[in-house]
Motif scaffolding. Structure first.
Motif, PDB file in Angstrom:
ATOM      1  N   THR A 384       0.850  -1.189   0.000  1.00  0.00           N
ATOM      2  CA  THR A 384       0.000   0.000   0.000  1.00  0.00           C
ATOM      3  C   THR A 384       0.885   1.237   0.000  1.00  0.00           C
ATOM      4  O   THR A 384       2.044   1.188   0.445  1.00  0.00           O
ATOM      5  CB  THR A 384      -0.911   0.046   1.241  1.00  0.00           C
ATOM      6  OG1 THR A 384      -0.093   0.232   2.416  1.00  0.00           O
ATOM      7  CG2 THR A 384      -1.732  -1.233   1.377  1.00  0.00           C
ATOM      8  N   PRO A 385       0.363   2.364  -0.477  1.00  0.00           N
ATOM      9  CA  PRO A 385       1.150   3.605  -0.434  1.00  0.00           C
ATOM     10  C   PRO A 385       1.567   3.973   0.984  1.00  0.00           C
ATOM     11  O   PRO A 385       2.672   4.476   1.209  1.00  0.00           O
ATOM     12  CB  PRO A 385       0.194   4.649  -1.027  1.00  0.00           C
ATOM     13  CG  PRO A 385      -0.742   3.869  -1.887  1.00  0.00           C
ATOM     14  CD  PRO A 385      -0.926   2.553  -1.190  1.00  0.00           C
ATOM     15  N   GLU A 386       0.672   3.707   1.957  1.00  0.00           N
ATOM     16  CA  GLU A 386       0.990   4.053   3.341  1.00  0.00           C
ATOM     17  C   GLU A 386       2.169   3.230   3.860  1.00  0.00           C
ATOM     18  O   GLU A 386       3.058   3.745   4.550  1.00  0.00           O
ATOM     19  CB  GLU A 386      -0.236   3.825   4.233  1.00  0.00           C
ATOM     20  CG  GLU A 386      -1.403   4.747   3.950  1.00  0.00           C
ATOM     21  CD  GLU A 386      -2.268   4.280   2.780  1.00  0.00           C
ATOM     22  OE1 GLU A 386      -3.236   4.974   2.450  1.00  0.00           O
ATOM     23  OE2 GLU A 386      -1.965   3.201   2.199  1.00  0.00           O
ATOM     24  N   ALA A 387       2.162   1.932   3.520  1.00  0.00           N
ATOM     25  CA  ALA A 387       3.253   1.070   3.974  1.00  0.00           C
ATOM     26  C   ALA A 387       4.573   1.495   3.346  1.00  0.00           C
ATOM     27  O   ALA A 387       5.621   1.512   3.998  1.00  0.00           O
ATOM     28  CB  ALA A 387       2.948  -0.384   3.632  1.00  0.00           C
ATOM     29  N   ARG A 388       4.530   1.867   2.068  1.00  0.00           N
ATOM     30  CA  ARG A 388       5.754   2.295   1.391  1.00  0.00           C
ATOM     31  C   ARG A 388       6.270   3.607   1.972  1.00  0.00           C
ATOM     32  O   ARG A 388       7.481   3.782   2.148  1.00  0.00           O
ATOM     33  CB  ARG A 388       5.493   2.443  -0.106  1.00  0.00           C
ATOM     34  CG  ARG A 388       5.172   1.125  -0.788  1.00  0.00           C
ATOM     35  CD  ARG A 388       4.967   1.306  -2.279  1.00  0.00           C
ATOM     36  NE  ARG A 388       4.680   0.030  -2.924  1.00  0.00           N
ATOM     37  CZ  ARG A 388       4.617  -0.143  -4.235  1.00  0.00           C
ATOM     38  NH1 ARG A 388       4.820   0.877  -5.046  1.00  0.00           N
ATOM     39  NH2 ARG A 388       4.357  -1.333  -4.745  1.00  0.00           N
ATOM     40  N   ALA A 389       5.347   4.503   2.269  1.00  0.00           N
ATOM     41  CA  ALA A 389       5.754   5.772   2.875  1.00  0.00           C
ATOM     42  C   ALA A 389       6.373   5.538   4.249  1.00  0.00           C
ATOM     43  O   ALA A 389       7.362   6.180   4.623  1.00  0.00           O
ATOM     44  CB  ALA A 389       4.551   6.709   2.984  1.00  0.00           C
ATOM     45  N   GLY A 390       5.784   4.602   5.013  1.00  0.00           N
ATOM     46  CA  GLY A 390       6.345   4.280   6.322  1.00  0.00           C
ATOM     47  C   GLY A 390       7.723   3.669   6.214  1.00  0.00           C
ATOM     48  O   GLY A 390       8.617   3.956   7.024  1.00  0.00           O
ATOM     49  N   LYS A 393      10.155   6.412   5.486  1.00  0.00           N
ATOM     50  CA  LYS A 393      10.372   7.229   6.682  1.00  0.00           C
ATOM     51  C   LYS A 393      11.320   6.533   7.647  1.00  0.00           C
ATOM     52  O   LYS A 393      12.223   7.161   8.218  1.00  0.00           O
ATOM     53  CB  LYS A 393       9.029   7.503   7.366  1.00  0.00           C
ATOM     54  CG  LYS A 393       9.151   8.344   8.630  1.00  0.00           C
ATOM     55  CD  LYS A 393       7.792   8.527   9.304  1.00  0.00           C
ATOM     56  CE  LYS A 393       7.935   9.318  10.596  1.00  0.00           C
ATOM     57  NZ  LYS A 393       6.645   9.428  11.313  1.00  0.00           N
TER      58      LYS A 393
END
Length: 602
Positions: A384-390, A393
């Motif tokens: 997911t985009p959120e997992a990739r962003a995390g 980070k």
């Protein structure tokens, strides 16, 4: 100013005599030493020698001999204090504050060391006596003969509360000194002190100055509360600042021309490696590596190898060491990691598979950045985009933990290059410049060692199917389509498919029995030796990443075959005098951008 022995020894350990002396004397390496013309006499044949391992220089023509401190005294007329201050400034060490009690403290420590050495003699003698018989049997069962006992100073602490105490009191010791040295325990209720170590095989522990400062004891009784017991914190012994066998290994690493020490879990691992001829190994004393221990490692070499079991506990130990090291990384200061097959320690590895297998494990040691990347990559699915962003980070925060800003910057660049490949973005390289070498696109591919023709990936894929045959339920056609480049792997592939087609149910044990029965026992051992262990993962992730790696390998090999065939076709045209083939061949070469050539690296 009075300098303590600890400070002087630390100061001398931070500089090489050849570096200091080589500024004014032209030195040339001769074996383990450096030779040059005497700075004290005129001569035509070199008689002046410098030995970094022993930390001294010697001039045969003048008879002068000394260390880096006396060098400044001899050549620049400095006093001892001035020479120490000069050397400390060059080594970046702060001078100690004046301590009126330093001399008294040094004298007290010297007395404690003498009682520790007397205790070691007592333990060594007890190992050879009747009540040490079961200790001898234990060591012999571990493959350690009498020569090893002497080499490592092993001994036996009798199953008595007063055997050592009585012996040392007869030698003139006082109870207070023995308690202070950690040899006796003084009960809180005021009762008489008693022996700390009882019914244990004893291992002496020396500091960087080769002083005997503590002991480690291995229990022989199954009822013992602690299998291993170390000396307590004392004026001599600081567990977090000491490494077992460090003084010897620091000298040996230079003889081995290695980039650093090898760190293993315990005494027996160090002893096993040393007996096998790998004598630059050390061990922490029952705890995770501390910052002080990491600094000791880096004093001996820039790239120590941390050798762990390949199981989950080994992975966790590696990650703890990695996190501890991050803030301390500097140019020329890093770590590498080796992982043994699950369930084997270095002693087991050497006994069961021999020195060559251990050398393979150490040779395949992986850079800290690779282990760090894989840990973060495997924390969660990146679907997911959120997992990739995390994920991104976390990587940025990790790079920020590195104290040296230059190293931190390179880690950030490295991480972002890997992210570009992982998420299939074009590499951010200015036009006209060759892109940086791409990293493997998936976590599983990172595990395979980079080698020409994808041979490491091929071994890895075969090994995964042998270890997890359930992969074939979703990937048997892909497995069958793999074009392998090594005869042994081709035969294994055929035997696996034969068993898969002939059986209604295939599990790891049945497949292993079949392959062994078909004569592949040696091939299986070779494959296990050459394949790096994989972190634990779910079955879905395992199959998905196996498929990605296999398809990528098949695609690369197919493209290589297609390109080779096209080039051969054009070359055949040139031989016939076909000018269009010459133009086509030139166009084909120009179409390959700099850096895009496939170097075959996995």
């Amino acid at each position: 100013m009075r300098f303590g022995e600890d400070f002087i020894e630390e100061l001398k350990s931070r500089v090489k005599p050849s570096d200091v002396i080589g500024r004014t004397v032209k030195l040339r390496r001769q074996g383990r030493e450096f030779a040059g013309l005497s700075p004290f006499n005129k001569e035509k044949t070199p008689s002046f020698f410098v030995n970094d391992e022993k930390g001294f220089y010697h001039c045969f023509s003048s008879g002068r001999h000394g260390d880096v401190i006396s060098w400044f005294q001899e050549t620049e007329g400095l006093s001892f204090t001035e020479a120490v201050e000069r050397l400390a400034d060059e080594a970046g060490m702060a001078l100690p504050a004046p301590d009126p009690g330093a001399a008294q403290k040094a004298q007290r420590q010297k007395g404690l060391v003498e009682w520790m050495e007397e205790a070691a003699r007592f333990y060594a003698a007890e190992l050879g006596r009747v009540r040490g018989r079961h200790a001898r049997h234990y060591l012999e069962n571990r493959g350690l003969d009498e020569s090893a006992w002497g080499q490592f100073g092993m001994g036996y602490a009798p199953a008595s509360h007063s055997a050592l105490k009585d012996y040392l009191l007869q030698k003139g010791a006082n109870l207070g000194a023995l308690v202070e040295a950690g040899l006796l325990i003084a009960p809180d209720d005021g009762k008489a002190p008693y022996d700390r170590f009882r019914d244990r095989v004893m291992f002496p522990i020396h500091d960087a100055r080769r002083r005997l400062v503590g002991f480690g004891g291995r229990a022989l009784s199954a009822e013992a509360k602690a299998k291993y017991l170390n000396s307590p914190e004392t004026p001599l012994f600081h567990k977090g600042s000491t490494l077992y066998y460090y003084a010897h290994a620091r000298t040996a690493v230079r003889k081995a021309s290695a980039n650093g020490l090898i760190v293993v879990e315990g005494y027996m691992d160090v002893i096993a490696l040393t007996r096998a001829g790998i004598d630059h190994a050390v061990a922490p004393l029952g705890t995770a590596l501390t910052e002080d221990q990491l600094r000791l490692l880096w004093q001996a070499g820039p790239e120590p190898i941390l050798c762990f079991d390949g199981d989950k506990a080994g992975q966790q130990a590696a990650h703890r060491a990695l996190d501890r090291a991050l803030p301390l990384l500097e140019p020329g200061r890093t770590l590498r990691f080796s992982f043994l097959p699950a369930g084997l320690d270095p002693d087991d590895m050497l006994r069961q598979r021999g020195r060559a297998a251990m050398d393979d494990v150490l040779r395949d040691a992986r850079p800290l950045v690779d282990v760090l990347w894989e840990r973060e990559r495997e924390r969660e699915p990146l679907d997911t985009p959120e997992a990739r962003a995390g994920f991104k980070k976390r990587l940025r925060e990790i790079a920020g933990e590195i104290g040296n800003k230059e190293v931190a910057s390179f880690y950030t660049s490295d991480f972002f290059a890997r992210l570009d490949v992982l998420f299939r973005r074009p590499s951010r390289v200015p036009s006209g410049r060759a892109p940086a070498k791409a990293f493997p696109s998936q976590g599983l591919r990172n595990i395979a060692k980079r080698q020409v023709s994808g041979l490491a990936e091929q071994r890895f894929l075969i090994a995964q199917v042998i270890a997890h045959p359930q992969i074939l339920t979703k990937a048997d056609e892909t497995f069958a389509n793999m074009l392998l480049s090594e005869d042994a792997l081709i035969r294994l592939q055929a035997a696996i498919l034969e068993h898969w087609l002939a059986s209604t149910s295939v599990d790891r044990e049945s497949l292993h029995r079949h392959l062994t029965h078909e004569g592949f026992a040696d091939d299986l051992k070779q494959l296990e030796r050459r394949t790096i262990p994989v972190p634990e993962q779910s079955e879905t992730d395992r199959v998905t990443r196996w498929m990605q790696t296999a398809q990528d390998l098949i695609g690369r090999m197919g493209l290589a075959d297609e390109q080779a065939a096209r080039r051969q076709q054009l070359l055949d045209g040139l031989k016939r005098g076909d000018q269009s083939s010459l133009r086509a061949l030139g166009a084909a070469r120009e179409s390959v951008k700099p850096g895009d050539e496939d170097d075959g690296a996995v």
